[in-house]
Design a protein around this motif. Sequence first.
Motif, PDB file in Angstrom:
ATOM      1  N   ASP A 189       0.049   9.158  12.603  1.00  0.00           N
ATOM      2  CA  ASP A 189       1.133   8.197  12.369  1.00  0.00           C
ATOM      3  C   ASP A 189       1.667   8.246  10.942  1.00  0.00           C
ATOM      4  N   VAL A 190       1.476   9.418  10.263  1.00  0.00           N
ATOM      5  CA  VAL A 190       2.110   9.595   8.943  1.00  0.00           C
ATOM      6  C   VAL A 190       3.028  10.811   9.049  1.00  0.00           C
ATOM      7  N   PRO A 191       4.069  10.912   8.199  1.00  0.00           N
ATOM      8  CA  PRO A 191       4.971  12.065   8.293  1.00  0.00           C
ATOM      9  C   PRO A 191       4.257  13.381   7.975  1.00  0.00           C
ATOM     10  N   VAL A 192       4.627  14.432   8.705  1.00  0.00           N
ATOM     11  CA  VAL A 192       4.054  15.770   8.488  1.00  0.00           C
ATOM     12  C   VAL A 192       5.202  16.727   8.160  1.00  0.00           C
ATOM     13  N   GLU A 193       5.077  17.463   7.063  1.00  0.00           N
ATOM     14  CA  GLU A 193       6.087  18.465   6.709  1.00  0.00           C
ATOM     15  C   GLU A 193       5.384  19.790   6.421  1.00  0.00           C
ATOM     16  N   ILE A 194       6.175  20.863   6.299  1.00  0.00           N
ATOM     17  CA  ILE A 194       5.572  22.155   5.945  1.00  0.00           C
ATOM     18  C   ILE A 194       6.187  22.662   4.636  1.00  0.00           C
ATOM     19  N   LYS A 218       5.486  24.931  14.730  1.00  0.00           N
ATOM     20  CA  LYS A 218       4.920  24.406  15.995  1.00  0.00           C
ATOM     21  C   LYS A 218       3.692  23.543  15.700  1.00  0.00           C
ATOM     22  N   VAL A 219       2.862  24.000  14.755  1.00  0.00           N
ATOM     23  CA  VAL A 219       1.671  23.220  14.381  1.00  0.00           C
ATOM     24  C   VAL A 219       2.116  21.864  13.831  1.00  0.00           C
ATOM     25  N   GLN A 220       3.136  21.900  12.966  1.00  0.00           N
ATOM     26  CA  GLN A 220       3.669  20.646  12.394  1.00  0.00           C
ATOM     27  C   GLN A 220       4.102  19.693  13.507  1.00  0.00           C
ATOM     28  N   GLN A 221       4.883  20.215  14.469  1.00  0.00           N
ATOM     29  CA  GLN A 221       5.414  19.350  15.542  1.00  0.00           C
ATOM     30  C   GLN A 221       4.294  18.771  16.395  1.00  0.00           C
ATOM     31  N   LYS A 222       3.297  19.620  16.705  1.00  0.00           N
ATOM     32  CA  LYS A 222       2.192  19.126  17.540  1.00  0.00           C
ATOM     33  C   LYS A 222       1.361  18.092  16.784  1.00  0.00           C
ATOM     34  N   LEU A 223       1.115  18.364  15.502  1.00  0.00           N
ATOM     35  CA  LEU A 223       0.318  17.426  14.707  1.00  0.00           C
ATOM     36  C   LEU A 223       1.057  16.098  14.562  1.00  0.00           C
ATOM     37  N   GLN A 224       2.382  16.191  14.374  1.00  0.00           N
ATOM     38  CA  GLN A 224       3.189  14.969  14.191  1.00  0.00           C
ATOM     39  C   GLN A 224       3.033  14.000  15.366  1.00  0.00           C
ATOM     40  N   ILE A 259       7.562  18.686  -0.277  1.00  0.00           N
ATOM     41  CA  ILE A 259       7.216  17.431  -0.960  1.00  0.00           C
ATOM     42  C   ILE A 259       8.446  16.519  -0.994  1.00  0.00           C
ATOM     43  N   GLN A 260       9.612  17.104  -1.290  1.00  0.00           N
ATOM     44  CA  GLN A 260      10.851  16.299  -1.347  1.00  0.00           C
ATOM     45  C   GLN A 260      11.099  15.583  -0.017  1.00  0.00           C
ATOM     46  N   LYS A 261      10.893  16.321   1.093  1.00  0.00           N
ATOM     47  CA  LYS A 261      11.115  15.697   2.417  1.00  0.00           C
ATOM     48  C   LYS A 261      10.172  14.520   2.628  1.00  0.00           C
ATOM     49  N   LEU A 262       8.930  14.667   2.165  1.00  0.00           N
ATOM     50  CA  LEU A 262       7.977  13.560   2.306  1.00  0.00           C
ATOM     51  C   LEU A 262       8.388  12.385   1.417  1.00  0.00           C
ATOM     52  N   VAL A 263       8.768  12.698   0.175  1.00  0.00           N
ATOM     53  CA  VAL A 263       9.179  11.643  -0.769  1.00  0.00           C
ATOM     54  C   VAL A 263      10.402  10.899  -0.216  1.00  0.00           C
ATOM     55  N   ASP A 264      11.333  11.651   0.389  1.00  0.00           N
ATOM     56  CA  ASP A 264      12.531  11.017   0.977  1.00  0.00           C
ATOM     57  C   ASP A 264      12.159  10.031   2.093  1.00  0.00           C
ATOM     58  N   GLN A 265      10.949  10.209   2.663  1.00  0.00           N
ATOM     59  CA  GLN A 265      10.502   9.271   3.709  1.00  0.00           C
ATOM     60  C   GLN A 265       9.619   8.175   3.116  1.00  0.00           C
ATOM     61  N   MET A 272       0.849  -1.202   0.000  1.00  0.00           N
ATOM     62  CA  MET A 272       0.000   0.000   0.000  1.00  0.00           C
ATOM     63  C   MET A 272       0.884   1.252   0.000  1.00  0.00           C
ATOM     64  N   ALA A 273       0.432   2.301  -0.721  1.00  0.00           N
ATOM     65  CA  ALA A 273       1.238   3.527  -0.824  1.00  0.00           C
ATOM     66  C   ALA A 273       1.357   4.225   0.534  1.00  0.00           C
ATOM     67  N   LYS A 274       2.551   4.774   0.791  1.00  0.00           N
ATOM     68  CA  LYS A 274       2.743   5.486   2.060  1.00  0.00           C
ATOM     69  C   LYS A 274       2.193   6.917   1.932  1.00  0.00           C
ATOM     70  N   LYS A 275       1.509   7.361   2.980  1.00  0.00           N
ATOM     71  CA  LYS A 275       0.859   8.673   2.960  1.00  0.00           C
ATOM     72  C   LYS A 275       1.600   9.680   3.829  1.00  0.00           C
ATOM     73  N   GLY A 276       1.394  10.974   3.539  1.00  0.00           N
ATOM     74  CA  GLY A 276       2.003  12.028   4.349  1.00  0.00           C
ATOM     75  C   GLY A 276       1.161  13.288   4.271  1.00  0.00           C
ATOM     76  N   ILE A 277       1.499  14.245   5.119  1.00  0.00           N
ATOM     77  CA  ILE A 277       0.741  15.510   5.188  1.00  0.00           C
ATOM     78  C   ILE A 277       1.686  16.673   4.935  1.00  0.00           C
ATOM     79  N   LEU A 278       1.238  17.615   4.078  1.00  0.00           N
ATOM     80  CA  LEU A 278       2.016  18.840   3.857  1.00  0.00           C
ATOM     81  C   LEU A 278       1.153  20.042   4.252  1.00  0.00           C
TER      82      LEU A 278
END
Length: 342
Positions: A90-95, A80-86, A108-114, A1-7
């Motif tokens: 249980d999916v990676p969160v980046e800004i 701060k929002v990113q850190q609290k949401l993370q 997006i690159q940071k998410l793709v790298d994960q 299954m594809a890995k998901k993330g939040i930007l």
Amino acid sequence: MAKKGILLVNLGSPRSTAVKDVKEYLDEFLMDERVIDYRWIFRALLVRGIILNTRPAKSAEAYKTVWTDQGSPLIVITKKVQQKLQKLVDVPVEIGMRYAEPSIETGIQKLVDQGVSEIVLFPLYPQYAMSTTESVIEKAEEVRKKKFPKVRINYIQPFYHRDIYINCLADSIREKLPENFDALQFSYHGVPERHIYKTDPTKTCNLNDCCSRETNPSHQFCYRHQCFDTTKKVIEKLNLPIEKTIISFQSRLGKDKWMEPYTDETLETIPSKGVKNLAIVCPAFVSDCLETLEEISVEGKEQFLHSGGENFHYIPCLNDEDRWIEVVKTLCEEKLQQFYLL
Ligand SMILES: C=CC1=C(C)c2cc3[nH]c(cc4nc(cc5[nH]c(cc1n2)c(C)c5CCC(=O)O)C(CCC(=O)O)=C4C)c(C)c3C=C
Ligand SMILES: [Fe+2]
Ligand SMILES: [Fe+2]
């Protein structure tokens, strides 16, 4: 299954308060065709020939008054929002920022790298505007097609009308309202009136009472309606009489006609109409930034007090309040679920 993330995507700020950095930032911002929507040659003449000669020095001085040890308030708060949401998902969160760094591409690159290939992208604007929501989506799609063609992005839509957001905003305002106030002012970032006509696919909004009607086909893309509706829903929750509320639009730029009434003019006229004790909130922004901390809390306060006002009470944005993080989490999780249905 594809890995998901939040930007999480916000507007962005200059790298520093140095005039050259502010100039570079304003150049990217104002050369966006969804912000100054003239043909390229006229936009370049206006921005590079006129605005960028004087504005960067003025804006740099303003930025200095709000800058923190960690940098621009808007970016510090978004992190701060990113850190609290993370901590809650249980999916990676980046800004990513629409202008300057960290850019949408960096995020997006940071998410793709994960290992992420399905992204929920959250433009952090409650109301739709061509210059904000639409610009973010256009940019993200441009970056995705060029650099990450295999990545799928699911966009969170404007959420000004969602109960979870309205309850959160109303609760936050209620806690911060002073005991005695003559009026609560809702000051939204303005846009040129032309933007509203331009983005109305139904061509039914005439910027009169149609924006405050319960239903109108243009509402989905009418920033003015969405600001009115946010206000109406919040004051209902707060049980505030309409006579005790004011709506206005701030931060206009250039000679075009922007949405009225203007916040600065309102602040100068209301004391003579009996509003001596004012509470003011800026619900177009979810994070405090230059436009709230300097334009409203400092400049706006001065305008009001010099015009006969007595008490000026600025109500901060939702920033990294836990109840807001819960809303962000819910909206992101809804979209994460949708990937299974797409
Ligand atoms: C909240 C939504 C916003 C809308 C809609 C919006 C439209 C818009 N803005 C400009 C010009 C400027 N805006 C500036 C700062 C700024 N704008 C927003 C948000 C919206 N803008 C934010 C969050 C900020 C603060 C950024 C920060 O670093 O804190 C500025 C830069 C500052 C300055 O020189 O005053 C400009 C310029 C236009 C022209 C526009 C719609 C057409
Ligand atoms: Fe702006
Ligand atoms: Fe409208």
